[in-house]
Design a protein around this motif. Sequence first.
Motif, PDB file in Angstrom:
ATOM      1  N   VAL A   7       0.776  -1.120  -0.036  1.00 13.69           N
ATOM      2  CA  VAL A   7       0.036   0.012  -0.143  1.00 13.69           C
ATOM      3  C   VAL A   7       0.836   1.141   0.004  1.00 13.69           C
ATOM      4  O   VAL A   7       1.946   1.096   0.574  1.00 13.69           O
ATOM      5  CB  VAL A   7      -1.073   0.181   1.111  1.00 13.69           C
ATOM      6  N   GLU A   8       0.330   2.151  -0.783  1.00 16.92           N
ATOM      7  CA  GLU A   8       1.103   3.600  -0.762  1.00 16.92           C
ATOM      8  C   GLU A   8       0.307   4.547   0.282  1.00 16.92           C
ATOM      9  O   GLU A   8      -0.817   4.576  -0.181  1.00 16.92           O
ATOM     10  CB  GLU A   8       1.321   4.020  -2.059  1.00 16.92           C
ATOM     11  N   ALA A  13       5.745   3.746  -0.161  1.00 13.92           N
ATOM     12  CA  ALA A  13       5.357   2.660  -0.305  1.00 13.92           C
ATOM     13  C   ALA A  13       5.523   1.635   0.798  1.00 13.92           C
ATOM     14  O   ALA A  13       6.645   1.892   1.547  1.00 13.92           O
ATOM     15  CB  ALA A  13       5.928   2.166  -1.502  1.00 13.92           C
ATOM     16  N   HIS A  14       4.629   0.824   0.975  1.00 15.02           N
ATOM     17  CA  HIS A  14       4.579   0.088   2.416  1.00 15.02           C
ATOM     18  C   HIS A  14       4.621  -1.362   1.971  1.00 15.02           C
ATOM     19  O   HIS A  14       3.278  -1.644   1.412  1.00 15.02           O
ATOM     20  CB  HIS A  14       3.659   0.314   3.676  1.00 15.02           C
ATOM     21  N   GLY A  55      -8.116   8.492  -4.149  1.00 17.31           N
ATOM     22  CA  GLY A  55      -8.909   9.932  -4.450  1.00 17.31           C
ATOM     23  C   GLY A  55     -10.344   9.966  -3.882  1.00 17.31           C
ATOM     24  O   GLY A  55     -10.890  10.926  -3.903  1.00 17.31           O
ATOM     25  N   LYS A  56     -10.795   8.874  -3.306  1.00 15.82           N
ATOM     26  CA  LYS A  56     -12.139   8.678  -3.059  1.00 15.82           C
ATOM     27  C   LYS A  56     -12.084   8.819  -1.188  1.00 15.82           C
ATOM     28  O   LYS A  56     -11.267   7.515  -0.879  1.00 15.82           O
ATOM     29  CB  LYS A  56     -12.750   7.610  -3.521  1.00 15.82           C
ATOM     30  N   SER A  70      -2.302  -2.748  -3.057  1.00 15.28           N
ATOM     31  CA  SER A  70      -2.253  -1.848  -4.263  1.00 15.28           C
ATOM     32  C   SER A  70      -2.949  -0.800  -4.689  1.00 15.28           C
ATOM     33  O   SER A  70      -3.091  -0.325  -5.798  1.00 15.28           O
ATOM     34  CB  SER A  70      -2.760  -2.929  -5.499  1.00 15.28           C
ATOM     35  N   ARG A  71      -3.240   0.078  -3.446  1.00 10.32           N
ATOM     36  CA  ARG A  71      -3.816   1.283  -3.554  1.00 10.32           C
ATOM     37  C   ARG A  71      -3.040   2.433  -2.997  1.00 10.32           C
ATOM     38  O   ARG A  71      -2.115   2.100  -2.208  1.00 10.32           O
ATOM     39  CB  ARG A  71      -5.196   1.244  -2.880  1.00 10.32           C
ATOM     40  N   LYS A  72      -3.482   3.538  -3.331  1.00  8.19           N
ATOM     41  CA  LYS A  72      -3.015   4.915  -2.803  1.00  8.19           C
ATOM     42  C   LYS A  72      -3.789   5.691  -1.643  1.00  8.19           C
ATOM     43  O   LYS A  72      -4.774   5.672  -2.058  1.00  8.19           O
ATOM     44  CB  LYS A  72      -2.658   5.932  -3.887  1.00  8.19           C
ATOM     45  N   VAL A  73      -3.252   5.580  -0.609  1.00  8.03           N
ATOM     46  CA  VAL A  73      -4.187   5.974   0.643  1.00  8.03           C
ATOM     47  C   VAL A  73      -3.304   7.408   1.077  1.00  8.03           C
ATOM     48  O   VAL A  73      -2.214   7.612   1.256  1.00  8.03           O
ATOM     49  CB  VAL A  73      -3.892   5.173   1.991  1.00  8.03           C
TER      50      VAL A  73
END
Length: 158
Positions: A7-8, A13-14, A55-56, A70-73
């Motif tokens: 997860v980013e 990145a982690h 983005g949500k 696999s998402r951006k937080v």
Amino acid sequence: MRKAINVEVNGKAHEMFVDERLSLLELLRDELQLTGTKQGCGVGECGACAVLVDGKAVDSCIYLAVWADSRKVTTIEGIAATDGTLSDIQESFVESGAIQCGFCTPGLVIAATALLDQQPEPSRAQIRRGLSGNLCRCTGYSKIIDAVENVAKTRNGG
């Protein structure tokens, strides 16, 4: 059962092994020490724990950490610039007096960020609707709505 996730978070990145029952809120606060995101109700009703996932805006207390694979937080810590300069939304909250105790503020800033990214010129009614998942016990909302409206106007040359 533990699961590997990538997860980013706030651009970093982690790669981690997490319990499949771990909420994203617990991951952020307990594992990554990002304590700006608050636990309020714990059932997705108050918005204090809101973060951006791709983005949500989502309530991280009811969003499992494994779903963030696999998402951006983006948390409230990722809204400000890396040098600590506040975002225009954060500045507007301060200037408009939209902050009282501050507990709900991170979630409201996240919700406002998502709203203005999706709807750059919202009406006051649209702002109310966009922030409707966030509860504040102190301000009465008028100054919060003013803050978001001021950012929209400024961004659009008004």
